[in-house]
Design an enzyme around this catalytic site. Structure first.
Site, short mmCIF file in Angstrom:
data_model
loop_
_atom_site.label_atom_id
_atom_site.label_comp_id
_atom_site.label_asym_id
_atom_site.label_seq_id
_atom_site.Cartn_x
_atom_site.Cartn_y
_atom_site.Cartn_z
CG ASP A 42 2.27 -40.02 -10.50
OD1 ASP A 42 1.21 -39.18 -10.50
OD2 ASP A 42 2.89 -40.43 -10.73
CG ASP A 68 1.78 -48.10 -5.81
OD1 ASP A 68 1.01 -47.99 -6.10
OD2 ASP A 68 2.74 -48.57 -5.92
CB VAL A 69 -3.53 -44.58 -6.04
CG1 VAL A 69 -3.14 -43.88 -6.26
CG2 VAL A 69 -3.44 -45.83 -7.18
CG ASN A 95 -6.60 -38.78 -12.87
OD1 ASN A 95 -7.77 -38.76 -13.98
ND2 ASN A 95 -5.82 -38.58 -12.76
CE1 TYR A 174 -8.11 -46.52 -18.51
CE2 TYR A 174 -10.15 -47.29 -20.03
CZ TYR A 174 -9.25 -46.42 -19.79
OH TYR A 174 -8.51 -45.47 -19.72
CE LYS A 178 -10.32 -45.85 -16.37
NZ LYS A 178 -9.81 -44.67 -15.38
CB THR A 209 -2.71 -38.20 -21.39
OG1 THR A 209 -2.52 -39.66 -21.19
CG2 THR A 209 -3.96 -37.55 -21.06
N1 LIG Z 1 -6.06 -40.67 -22.01
C1 LIG Z 1 -7.03 -41.01 -22.53
O1 LIG Z 1 -7.82 -41.40 -23.85
C2 LIG Z 1 -8.21 -41.15 -21.20
C3 LIG Z 1 -9.37 -41.63 -21.64
C4 LIG Z 1 -10.35 -41.41 -20.33
C5 LIG Z 1 -10.03 -41.61 -19.23
N2 LIG Z 1 -8.42 -41.82 -18.58
C6 LIG Z 1 -8.60 -42.21 -17.42
O2 LIG Z 1 -7.73 -40.32 -17.12
C7 LIG Z 1 -7.09 -40.54 -15.74
C8 LIG Z 1 -6.04 -40.80 -16.17
O3 LIG Z 1 -4.66 -40.56 -17.24
P1 LIG Z 1 -4.18 -40.45 -18.05
O4 LIG Z 1 -4.67 -40.05 -19.38
O5 LIG Z 1 -3.73 -38.84 -18.10
O6 LIG Z 1 -2.24 -40.44 -17.77
P2 LIG Z 1 -1.37 -40.41 -18.41
O7 LIG Z 1 -0.06 -41.89 -17.73
O8 LIG Z 1 -0.41 -39.59 -18.35
O9 LIG Z 1 -1.02 -40.03 -16.65
C9 LIG Z 1 -1.26 -41.14 -15.26
C10 LIG Z 1 -0.98 -40.54 -13.80
O10 LIG Z 1 -0.37 -41.85 -12.89
C11 LIG Z 1 0.57 -41.65 -12.69
N3 LIG Z 1 0.16 -42.84 -11.75
C12 LIG Z 1 0.33 -44.12 -12.18
N4 LIG Z 1 0.64 -45.82 -11.77
C13 LIG Z 1 0.44 -45.18 -10.53
C14 LIG Z 1 0.12 -45.78 -9.05
N5 LIG Z 1 0.20 -46.62 -9.02
N6 LIG Z 1 -0.26 -44.75 -7.80
C15 LIG Z 1 -0.22 -43.49 -8.56
N7 LIG Z 1 0.43 -42.98 -9.10
C16 LIG Z 1 0.62 -43.45 -10.69
C17 LIG Z 1 1.23 -42.21 -13.62
O11 LIG Z 1 2.55 -41.52 -13.10
C18 LIG Z 1 0.86 -40.74 -14.63
O12 LIG Z 1 1.31 -39.63 -13.60
C19 LIG Z 1 -6.83 -42.24 -15.83
O13 LIG Z 1 -7.25 -43.27 -14.67
C20 LIG Z 1 -7.08 -42.79 -16.95
O14 LIG Z 1 -7.62 -44.11 -17.23
C21 LIG Z 1 -7.76 -41.78 -19.64
#
Ligand SMILES: NC(=O)c1ccc[n+]([C@@H]2O[C@H](COP(=O)([O-])OP(=O)(O)OC[C@H]3O[C@@H](n4cnc5c(N)ncnc54)[C@H](O)[C@@H]3O)[C@@H](O)[C@H]2O)c1
Length: 272
Positions: A42, A68-69, A95, A174, A178, A209
């Site tokens: 992360d 950082d991804v 993720n 987005y 996706k 989240t």
């Molecule tokens: N929450 C939703 O409704 C939802 C729905 C569909 C898909 N998603 C997807 O789920 C995945 C996770 O999202 P989430 O909702 O858990 O969000 P979140 O913000 O709770 O978690 C995302 C994590 O990624 C980390 N992050 C951000 N930029 C980064 C980087 N450059 N390098 C490494 N880590 C990094 C953040 O610090 C955080 O800990 C994402 O791909 C998101 O698009 C989320």
């Protein structure tokens, strides 16, 4: 076949990107609670530390790495280091992701000028594509590099229901990223099947989240979304854990190129 064998992930060397929060943390927890060895990657040090401490307190074999991804060299180094640490790499959750800004409609149904296509700044478009599409490519590439030599592996990408449908309240970059990510999963699954590497996607609907500044944790937003779900509520992160475990375990050994929707029926449309 016993359930314990079907879902056995004990000892699997696992990486979860974006593992410090939300869906990534829930996937990491599902793996660690069931005996996998998990490295959370992360960019947020405070979240990472808290997540690692929480999972370790629960008895998990868990470590954290600041990554950082979107930093391709840094991501490759972190994968090399992690694979060397475990002596193998079995499961990778690609993720990490960010939100795409406002949609073209506000929640009350009015047009939202900030989400209009002509309002999207190029830098923002580039940032979302870098996070939500290109980083998935670089993560799959790094994972494949380590898994091919062992002729085994699981890559699990978090896409979204936005990959396959248009959105009113979600930003356009987005949706585009996706959709690209979902097709990348299918293409990689096709190519890597010959190396016994299974590539699948989890496609969540709205889940509470920290994404987009934690907007989906706002009780007012949750209430307004809840009526759109046939199951009458928005998703929680632990709703994702069963699918995460399924896709990482022997239970899914003949599944590749799939995208499993976890959305409480949201894409079916509102019901009673
Ligand atoms: N929450 C939703 O409704 C939802 C729905 C569909 C898909 N998603 C997807 O789920 C995945 C996770 O999202 P989430 O909702 O858990 O969000 P979140 O913000 O709770 O978690 C995302 C994590 O990624 C980390 N992050 C951000 N930029 C980064 C980087 N450059 N390098 C490494 N880590 C990094 C953040 O610090 C955080 O800990 C994402 O791909 C998101 O698009 C989320």
């Amino acid at each position: 076949m016993k359930t314990g064998d079907l879902f056995d992930v004990r000892g699997l060397a696992t990486i979860v990107t974006g593992g410090g929060s939300g869906i990534g943390l829930a996937c990491a927890e599902a793996m660690a609670d069931n005996g996998a060895r998990v490295t959370l990657m992360d960019i947020d040090a405070a979240r990472l530390d808290a997540a690692v401490a929480r999972l370790r307190d629960a008895g998990g074999d868990v470590r954290g790495a600041m990554v950082d991804v979107t930093d391709r060299a840094g991501l490759n180094r972190a994968f090399d280091e992690t694979a060397a640490h475990y002596g193998r790499l079995d499961v990778v959750f690609a993720n990490a992701g960010i939100g795409g800004g406002p949609g073209f409609l506000a929640l009350d149904g009015a047009r939202n000028p900030a989400g209009a296509i002509e309002s999207i700044a190029e830098e923002f478009w580039d940032r979302v594509l870098a996070m939500d599409l290109t980083s998935v490519f670089t993560t799959i590439r790094a994972a494949a590099r380590h898994m091919k030599s062992r002729n085994a592996g699981r890559i699990i990408v978090t896409t979204s229901i936005s990959a396959g449908k248009t959105e009113l309240h979600v930003g356009t970059p987005y949706v585009a990223a996706k959709a690209g990510s979902a097709q990348l999963v299918r293409q990689a699954a096709h190519e890597l099947a010959g190396y016994n590497i299974l590539v699948n996607a989890i496609a969540p609907g709205p889940v509470a989240t920290n994404i987009s500044g934690g907007r989906l944790q706002d009780p007012a937003v949750q209430a307004s979304f809840a009526r759109l779900f046939p199951l009458h509520r928005m998703g929680n992160t632990d709703d994702i854990q069963g699918i995460a475990l399924f896709l990482a375990s022997p239970a899914s050994r003949f599944v590749t190129g799939a995208q499993i929707v976890v959305d409480g029926g949201y894409t079916l449309g509102a019901a009673d």
